[in-house]
Scaffold this motif. Structure first.
Motif, PDB file in Angstrom:
ATOM      1  N   ASN A   1      -4.490   3.051  -8.044  1.00  0.00           N
ATOM      2  CA  ASN A   1      -5.190   2.940  -6.758  1.00  0.00           C
ATOM      3  C   ASN A   1      -4.256   3.151  -5.562  1.00  0.00           C
ATOM      4  O   ASN A   1      -4.665   2.990  -4.421  1.00  0.00           O
ATOM      5  N   GLY A   2      -2.992   3.502  -5.827  1.00  0.00           N
ATOM      6  CA  GLY A   2      -2.058   3.804  -4.749  1.00  0.00           C
ATOM      7  C   GLY A   2      -1.215   2.642  -4.277  1.00  0.00           C
ATOM      8  O   GLY A   2      -0.531   2.746  -3.269  1.00  0.00           O
TER       9      GLY A   2
ATOM     10  N   LEU B   1       5.840   0.591   4.751  1.00  0.00           N
ATOM     11  CA  LEU B   1       4.665   0.481   3.888  1.00  0.00           C
ATOM     12  C   LEU B   1       3.878  -0.778   4.244  1.00  0.00           C
ATOM     13  O   LEU B   1       4.457  -1.851   4.433  1.00  0.00           O
ATOM     14  N   PRO B   2       2.551  -0.669   4.333  1.00  0.00           N
ATOM     15  CA  PRO B   2       1.749  -1.854   4.645  1.00  0.00           C
ATOM     16  C   PRO B   2       1.843  -2.897   3.526  1.00  0.00           C
ATOM     17  O   PRO B   2       1.744  -2.574   2.349  1.00  0.00           O
ATOM     18  N   LEU B   3       2.024  -4.143   3.928  1.00  0.00           N
ATOM     19  CA  LEU B   3       2.054  -5.270   3.009  1.00  0.00           C
ATOM     20  C   LEU B   3       0.624  -5.705   2.737  1.00  0.00           C
ATOM     21  O   LEU B   3      -0.147  -5.946   3.660  1.00  0.00           O
TER      22      LEU B   3
ATOM     23  N   LEU C   1      10.887  -8.980   2.349  1.00  0.00           N
ATOM     24  CA  LEU C   1       9.807  -8.619   3.265  1.00  0.00           C
ATOM     25  C   LEU C   1      10.330  -7.783   4.435  1.00  0.00           C
ATOM     26  O   LEU C   1       9.636  -6.874   4.916  1.00  0.00           O
ATOM     27  N   ARG C   2      11.557  -8.031   4.899  1.00  0.00           N
ATOM     28  CA  ARG C   2      12.157  -7.183   5.930  1.00  0.00           C
ATOM     29  C   ARG C   2      12.358  -5.765   5.419  1.00  0.00           C
ATOM     30  O   ARG C   2      12.128  -4.794   6.140  1.00  0.00           O
ATOM     31  N   LYS C   3      12.749  -5.647   4.152  1.00  0.00           N
ATOM     32  CA  LYS C   3      12.922  -4.317   3.564  1.00  0.00           C
ATOM     33  C   LYS C   3      11.598  -3.568   3.492  1.00  0.00           C
ATOM     34  O   LYS C   3      11.536  -2.369   3.771  1.00  0.00           O
ATOM     35  N   VAL C   4      10.530  -4.281   3.129  1.00  0.00           N
ATOM     36  CA  VAL C   4       9.195  -3.679   3.098  1.00  0.00           C
ATOM     37  C   VAL C   4       8.849  -3.181   4.497  1.00  0.00           C
ATOM     38  O   VAL C   4       8.382  -2.054   4.679  1.00  0.00           O
ATOM     39  N   ARG C   5       9.082  -4.009   5.489  1.00  0.00           N
ATOM     40  CA  ARG C   5       8.818  -3.617   6.879  1.00  0.00           C
ATOM     41  C   ARG C   5       9.616  -2.372   7.261  1.00  0.00           C
ATOM     42  O   ARG C   5       9.082  -1.435   7.857  1.00  0.00           O
ATOM     43  N   ASP C   6      10.892  -2.353   6.892  1.00  0.00           N
ATOM     44  CA  ASP C   6      11.757  -1.225   7.239  1.00  0.00           C
ATOM     45  C   ASP C   6      11.309   0.075   6.591  1.00  0.00           C
ATOM     46  O   ASP C   6      11.529   1.154   7.148  1.00  0.00           O
ATOM     47  N   LEU C   7      10.683  -0.013   5.420  1.00  0.00           N
ATOM     48  CA  LEU C   7      10.165   1.188   4.756  1.00  0.00           C
ATOM     49  C   LEU C   7       8.868   1.688   5.379  1.00  0.00           C
ATOM     50  O   LEU C   7       8.458   2.823   5.155  1.00  0.00           O
TER      51      LEU C   7
ATOM     52  N   LYS D   1       0.862  -1.174   0.000  1.00  0.00           N
ATOM     53  CA  LYS D   1       0.000   0.000   0.000  1.00  0.00           C
ATOM     54  C   LYS D   1       0.904   1.231   0.000  1.00  0.00           C
ATOM     55  O   LYS D   1       1.728   1.407   0.897  1.00  0.00           O
ATOM     56  N   GLY D   2       0.773   2.037  -1.041  1.00  0.00           N
ATOM     57  CA  GLY D   2       1.623   3.211  -1.202  1.00  0.00           C
ATOM     58  C   GLY D   2       2.508   3.057  -2.420  1.00  0.00           C
ATOM     59  O   GLY D   2       2.664   1.957  -2.957  1.00  0.00           O
ATOM     60  N   HIS D   3       3.062   4.164  -2.866  1.00  0.00           N
ATOM     61  CA  HIS D   3       3.939   4.142  -4.032  1.00  0.00           C
ATOM     62  C   HIS D   3       5.399   4.239  -3.607  1.00  0.00           C
ATOM     63  O   HIS D   3       5.751   5.103  -2.810  1.00  0.00           O
ATOM     64  N   LEU D   4       6.211   3.343  -4.137  1.00  0.00           N
ATOM     65  CA  LEU D   4       7.656   3.387  -3.931  1.00  0.00           C
ATOM     66  C   LEU D   4       8.294   4.112  -5.098  1.00  0.00           C
ATOM     67  O   LEU D   4       7.975   3.843  -6.257  1.00  0.00           O
ATOM     68  N   ASP D   5       9.205   5.005  -4.807  1.00  0.00           N
ATOM     69  CA  ASP D   5       9.948   5.735  -5.818  1.00  0.00           C
ATOM     70  C   ASP D   5      10.977   4.807  -6.474  1.00  0.00           C
ATOM     71  O   ASP D   5      11.446   3.846  -5.859  1.00  0.00           O
ATOM     72  N   ASP D   6      11.355   5.122  -7.707  1.00  0.00           N
ATOM     73  CA  ASP D   6      12.339   4.304  -8.430  1.00  0.00           C
ATOM     74  C   ASP D   6      13.697   4.242  -7.739  1.00  0.00           C
ATOM     75  O   ASP D   6      14.490   3.353  -8.030  1.00  0.00           O
TER      76      ASP D   6
END
Length: 93
Positions: free
Chosen positions: A43-44, A70-72, A62-68, A22-27
């Motif tokens: 839709n974001g 952003l909701p998985l 998945l750890r990187k997602v957590r560290d950012l 959920k959310g947009h990650l920049d390049d």
């Protein structure tokens, strides 16, 4: 075994994955995610797609997602021949 359970070797093989956030990650984050492709939807959500070497590498992503922070939303292992099919035909991990 009765075919329901996979052997430990099956979890050590490369696979194609789709990780929805959920959310947009920049390049600027593409290098951090080791070659996964980023798709930003209107839709974001951001979809990270690509080959993952094994379960340890998947957990690293998945750890990187957590560290950012952003909701998985979901994680799918996608069969290569099913990559472009609607999500109802994919297997959720």
């Amino acid at each position: 075994m009765n075919g329901i359970f996979k052997s430990l070797d099956d979890y050590q093989k490369p696979g194609l994955y789709e990780i929805r956030l959920k959310g947009h990650l920049d390049d600027k984050w593409t290098d951090w995610f080791d070659g996964l492709t980023f798709t930003r939807e209107i839709n974001g959500t951001t979809i990270l797609t690509g080959p993952v070497a094994d379960q340890a590498a998947l957990h690293g992503h998945l750890r990187k997602v957590r560290d950012l922070g952003l909701p998985l939303i979901s994680v799918f292992q996608v069969e290569p021949k099913q990559e472009n099919l609607p999500h109802g035909n994919q297997h959720q991990s």
